[in-house]
Design a protein around this motif. Structure first.
Motif, mmCIF file in Angstrom:
data_model
loop_
_atom_site.group_PDB
_atom_site.id
_atom_site.type_symbol
_atom_site.label_atom_id
_atom_site.label_comp_id
_atom_site.label_asym_id
_atom_site.label_seq_id
_atom_site.Cartn_x
_atom_site.Cartn_y
_atom_site.Cartn_z
ATOM 1 N N ASN A 8 -1.334 -14.118 8.577
ATOM 2 C CA ASN A 8 -0.874 -13.723 7.239
ATOM 3 C C ASN A 8 -0.756 -12.200 7.177
ATOM 4 O OD1 ASN A 8 -1.089 -16.371 5.802
ATOM 5 N ND2 ASN A 8 -3.221 -16.158 6.414
ATOM 6 N N LEU A 9 -0.063 -11.736 6.186
ATOM 7 C CA LEU A 9 0.141 -10.320 5.834
ATOM 8 C C LEU A 9 1.113 -9.609 6.777
ATOM 9 C CD1 LEU A 9 -3.380 -8.926 4.784
ATOM 10 C CD2 LEU A 9 -1.678 -10.076 3.372
ATOM 11 N N PHE A 10 1.990 -8.826 6.160
ATOM 12 C CA PHE A 10 2.864 -7.916 6.887
ATOM 13 C C PHE A 10 2.218 -6.536 6.799
ATOM 14 C CE2 PHE A 10 7.301 -9.639 7.699
ATOM 15 C CZ PHE A 10 6.845 -10.941 7.866
ATOM 16 N N PRO A 11 2.597 -5.608 7.677
ATOM 17 C CA PRO A 11 1.940 -4.302 7.674
ATOM 18 C C PRO A 11 1.922 -3.626 6.298
ATOM 19 C CG PRO A 11 3.284 -4.508 9.633
ATOM 20 C CD PRO A 11 3.542 -5.745 8.806
ATOM 21 N N SER A 12 3.032 -3.697 5.538
ATOM 22 C CA SER A 12 3.066 -2.964 4.262
ATOM 23 C C SER A 12 2.014 -3.509 3.286
ATOM 24 C CB SER A 12 4.463 -3.043 3.643
ATOM 25 O OG SER A 12 4.817 -4.400 3.506
ATOM 26 N N THR A 13 1.899 -4.815 3.197
ATOM 27 C CA THR A 13 0.905 -5.402 2.272
ATOM 28 C C THR A 13 -0.507 -5.123 2.776
ATOM 29 O OG1 THR A 13 2.302 -7.318 2.751
ATOM 30 C CG2 THR A 13 0.885 -7.449 0.807
ATOM 31 N N ALA A 14 -0.659 -5.209 4.092
ATOM 32 C CA ALA A 14 -1.992 -4.972 4.670
ATOM 33 C C ALA A 14 -2.424 -3.529 4.412
ATOM 34 C CB ALA A 14 -1.961 -5.270 6.162
ATOM 35 N N GLN A 15 -1.472 -2.603 4.530
ATOM 36 C CA GLN A 15 -1.809 -1.184 4.313
ATOM 37 C C GLN A 15 -2.245 -0.954 2.865
ATOM 38 O OE1 GLN A 15 1.254 1.648 5.380
ATOM 39 N NE2 GLN A 15 -0.135 3.388 5.185
ATOM 40 N N ASP A 16 -1.521 -1.578 1.928
ATOM 41 C CA ASP A 16 -1.912 -1.475 0.505
ATOM 42 C C ASP A 16 -3.341 -1.960 0.327
ATOM 43 O OD1 ASP A 16 0.493 -0.581 -0.280
ATOM 44 O OD2 ASP A 16 1.172 -2.467 -1.199
ATOM 45 N N LEU A 17 -3.620 -3.089 0.946
ATOM 46 C CA LEU A 17 -4.942 -3.700 0.775
ATOM 47 C C LEU A 17 -6.044 -2.782 1.319
ATOM 48 C CD1 LEU A 17 -5.701 -7.433 1.408
ATOM 49 C CD2 LEU A 17 -7.270 -5.752 2.237
ATOM 50 N N VAL A 18 -5.908 -2.346 2.569
ATOM 51 C CA VAL A 18 -7.018 -1.577 3.166
ATOM 52 C C VAL A 18 -7.149 -0.205 2.494
ATOM 53 C CG1 VAL A 18 -6.857 -2.739 5.392
ATOM 54 C CG2 VAL A 18 -5.716 -0.589 5.109
ATOM 55 N N GLU A 19 -6.016 0.391 2.113
ATOM 56 C CA GLU A 19 -6.114 1.733 1.527
ATOM 57 C C GLU A 19 -6.649 1.655 0.105
ATOM 58 O OE1 GLU A 19 -2.636 4.090 2.488
ATOM 59 O OE2 GLU A 19 -3.311 4.171 4.574
ATOM 60 N N SER A 20 -6.343 0.579 -0.575
ATOM 61 C CA SER A 20 -6.893 0.404 -1.917
ATOM 62 C C SER A 20 -8.414 0.199 -1.834
ATOM 63 C CB SER A 20 -6.180 -0.763 -2.590
ATOM 64 O OG SER A 20 -6.968 -1.345 -3.547
ATOM 65 N N LEU A 21 -8.853 -0.585 -0.859
ATOM 66 C CA LEU A 21 -10.291 -0.831 -0.733
ATOM 67 C C LEU A 21 -11.031 0.382 -0.170
ATOM 68 C CD1 LEU A 21 -10.414 -4.555 0.444
ATOM 69 C CD2 LEU A 21 -10.639 -3.624 -1.844
ATOM 70 N N ALA A 22 -10.313 1.256 0.536
ATOM 71 C CA ALA A 22 -10.958 2.443 1.123
ATOM 72 C C ALA A 22 -11.373 3.440 0.048
ATOM 73 C CB ALA A 22 -10.023 3.115 2.122
ATOM 74 N N VAL A 23 -10.775 3.324 -1.151
ATOM 75 C CA VAL A 23 -11.059 4.290 -2.221
ATOM 76 C C VAL A 23 -12.542 4.280 -2.601
ATOM 77 C CG1 VAL A 23 -10.541 4.890 -4.625
ATOM 78 C CG2 VAL A 23 -8.704 4.159 -3.087
ATOM 79 N N GLU A 24 -13.110 3.063 -2.701
ATOM 80 C CA GLU A 24 -14.549 3.017 -3.002
ATOM 81 C C GLU A 24 -15.262 2.414 -1.803
ATOM 82 O OE1 GLU A 24 -14.768 0.358 -6.503
ATOM 83 O OE2 GLU A 24 -12.616 0.590 -6.272
ATOM 84 N N ALA A 25 -15.470 3.222 -0.764
ATOM 85 C CA ALA A 25 -16.117 2.684 0.437
ATOM 86 C C ALA A 25 -17.537 2.234 0.108
ATOM 87 C CB ALA A 25 -16.144 3.749 1.523
ATOM 88 N N PRO A 26 -17.920 1.034 0.523
ATOM 89 C CA PRO A 26 -19.290 0.566 0.257
ATOM 90 C C PRO A 26 -20.311 1.426 1.011
ATOM 91 C CG PRO A 26 -18.152 -0.909 1.776
ATOM 92 C CD PRO A 26 -17.135 0.086 1.313
ATOM 93 N N LYS A 27 -21.491 1.547 0.439
ATOM 94 C CA LYS A 27 -22.493 2.430 1.052
ATOM 95 C C LYS A 27 -23.186 1.795 2.254
ATOM 96 C CE LYS A 27 -23.757 5.437 -2.779
ATOM 97 N NZ LYS A 27 -22.924 4.866 -3.854
#
Ligand code: PEP
Length: 246
Positions: A8-27
């Motif tokens: 599943n996922l194409f690079p563009s959607t995957a990039q949105d996902l990981v970069e959005s989650l990178a904003v609040e990196a878990p401790k």
């Protein structure tokens, strides 16, 4: 917390996902993404925050005439640090055996990939009350020839009947098996049960994550469907992070 994107996922959607989650990196939580092999190298270019990534499968061979396979060396060269091994879809759809997985673990270690070995019983095996026997056999067949184990290894207990079905193992069922896995590992090598992280996988979602990951015997999760949805995966990571902090 590992997100198995499967096919599943194409690079563009995957990039949105990981970069959005990178904003609040878990401790406290290590996040790992498992994309389809052709765009694995893209993740090295994206802002992952503290997250890492790996392959959904590797070849047991180093290189050569193995059409369609991906080498551990290439995954490592593209920035991957992990590999899933023996996912039940690989075992049932592609005939992967526990014995083959032993060679894949060796290949992973040789190229500095941390293997996440998936084990788990089918519905029929659980209903026949053979799940402990099946899990023990999977562990013995994949790991016995590697003893003593000094390199890092992660296990993922994934009851096949809970993968992609919306049917999660109860906390009691998951904890019981995780404890059993630790005891088998300790029988194989003193202390191995305590030094090995064991993830739970099988229909983990934002609603059941807290209950599962607050158990001390469950060290993290391998998440399929819910790792494709930004908000769900964010919630799961946050809940795991709170559990590790508590
Ligand atoms: C998986 O792919 O390993 C998995 C557990 O999938 P899901 O979370 O969709 O059940």
């Amino acid at each position: 917390m590992a997100g198995n994107w499967k096919m599943n996922l194409f690079p563009s959607t995957a990039q949105d996902l990981v970069e959005s989650l990178a904003v609040e990196a878990p401790k406290h939580t290590q996040v790992i993404y498992f994309p389809q092999a052709p765009f694995l190298g893209c993740l090295q270019q994206w802002n992952l925050g503290k997250a890492q990534f790996g392959a959904q499968n590797i070849s047991s061979q180093s290189s050569g005439a193995f059409t369609g396979e991906t080498s551990a060396e290439l995954v490592h060269a593209l920035g991957g640090q992990f590999t899933l091994l023996g996912h039940s879809e690989r075992r049932t759809l592609f005939g992967e055996t526990s014995a083959q997985l032993q060679d894949k673990i060796v290949a992973a270690w040789k190229h500095q990939l941390l293997p996440i070995l998936c084990i788990g019983e089918t519905l029929e095996e659980r209903e026949d009350e053979r799940h402990f026997e099946v899990i023990k056999n999977q562990l013995m067949e994949s790991l016995h020839g590697l003893l003593p184990i000094s390199a890092d290894l992660i296990l993922a207990y994934e009851p096949v009947w809970a993968i992609g079905t919306g049917k999660t193992a109860s906390v009691e069922q998951a904890v019981e098996v995780h404890r059993f896995i630790r005891s088998v590992l300790n029988e194989m090598q003193v202390g191995l049960g305590e030094t090995t992280s064991i993830l739970y996988g099988g229909s983990v979602n934002a609603g059941n994550a807290k209950e599962l990951f607050s158990q001390s015997d469950i060290d993290g999760g391998l998440v399929g469907g819910a790792s494709l949805k930004i908000e769900d995966f964010r919630t799961i990571i946050q809940l795991q992070d709170e559990c590790l902090h508590a």
